[in-house]
Design a protein around this motif. Structure first.
Motif, PDB file in Angstrom:
ATOM      1  N   THR A  46     -15.561  15.274   2.572  1.00 48.25           N
ATOM      2  CA  THR A  46     -16.071  15.467   3.925  1.00 48.25           C
ATOM      3  C   THR A  46     -17.550  15.139   3.871  1.00 48.25           C
ATOM      4  O   THR A  46     -18.259  15.602   2.977  1.00 48.25           O
ATOM      5  N   ARG A  48     -21.169  15.131   5.972  1.00 52.16           N
ATOM      6  CA  ARG A  48     -21.863  15.737   7.104  1.00 52.16           C
ATOM      7  C   ARG A  48     -23.224  15.088   7.283  1.00 52.16           C
ATOM      8  O   ARG A  48     -23.966  14.879   6.320  1.00 52.16           O
ATOM      9  N   ASP A  50     -26.758  15.657   9.433  1.00 51.25           N
ATOM     10  CA  ASP A  50     -27.427  16.712  10.191  1.00 51.25           C
ATOM     11  C   ASP A  50     -28.918  16.663   9.923  1.00 51.25           C
ATOM     12  O   ASP A  50     -29.376  15.958   9.024  1.00 51.25           O
ATOM     13  N   VAL A  65     -19.780  15.160  11.623  1.00 47.00           N
ATOM     14  CA  VAL A  65     -19.056  15.364  10.371  1.00 47.00           C
ATOM     15  C   VAL A  65     -17.839  14.444  10.349  1.00 47.00           C
ATOM     16  O   VAL A  65     -17.204  14.217  11.375  1.00 47.00           O
ATOM     17  N   GLY A  99     -19.470  19.116  13.995  1.00 42.84           N
ATOM     18  CA  GLY A  99     -20.567  19.253  13.038  1.00 42.84           C
ATOM     19  C   GLY A  99     -21.094  20.671  12.973  1.00 42.84           C
ATOM     20  O   GLY A  99     -21.365  21.207  11.894  1.00 42.84           O
TER      21      GLY A  99
END
Length: 144
Positions: A46, A48, A50, A65, A99
């Protein structure tokens, strides 16, 4: 691989790679929005995208995400991030809320302060998504 908005690169976006819920790699985008992360080839991860509470862009962007993806050298993993305060469609809202949902599991009170603020600027018309947004805002407000 890049993080972009309106096809313009975004610098200093944190890119975190998780495998089985464990952080295995972290990088930041450069001035061209590019990043490089060592990811085990053929493994399910996974990824992500941010901001980080300590950076000057901490409240500018909503997270994104990509869950359960197998990354390889043939397919770059680019993301178009939603800028805070901009109009959104349902797909962009779902991406941002995903997210935040992911971050709710792992992040601390420093992250929670900026997340609650960013969520307040997320606009959408779906009552279902508004309910999820309110629950996330309550979660991050309580955590901060």
């Amino acid at each position: 691989m890049r993080a972009v908005v309106d096809h313009a690169p975004i610098a200093m976006i944190a890119v975190s790679v998780y495998r089985d819920g464990t952080l295995i790699e972290k990088a930041h985008t450069d001035d061209e929005g590019r990043y490089s992360a060592e990811v085990p080839e053929g493994e399910l991860v996974t990824v992500r995208f941010d901001t980080h509470h300590s950076l000057t862009n901490a409240e500018d962007w909503h997270p994104s995400v990509v869950a359960n993806v197998i990354v390889d050298d043939e397919r770059p993993l680019d993301r178009f991030l939603l800028k805070r305060g901009h109009g959104v469609d349902s797909e962009s809202t779902v991406d941002a809320l995903s997210g935040y949902l992911f971050a709710a599991e792992w992040e601390d009170e420093d992250y929670a302060r900026t997340a609650a603020s960013r969520l307040s600027g997320l606009k959408q018309t779906s009552e279902v998504l508004q309910a999820i947004q309110r629950r996330l805002q309550d979660h991050f407000t309580a955590k901060s």
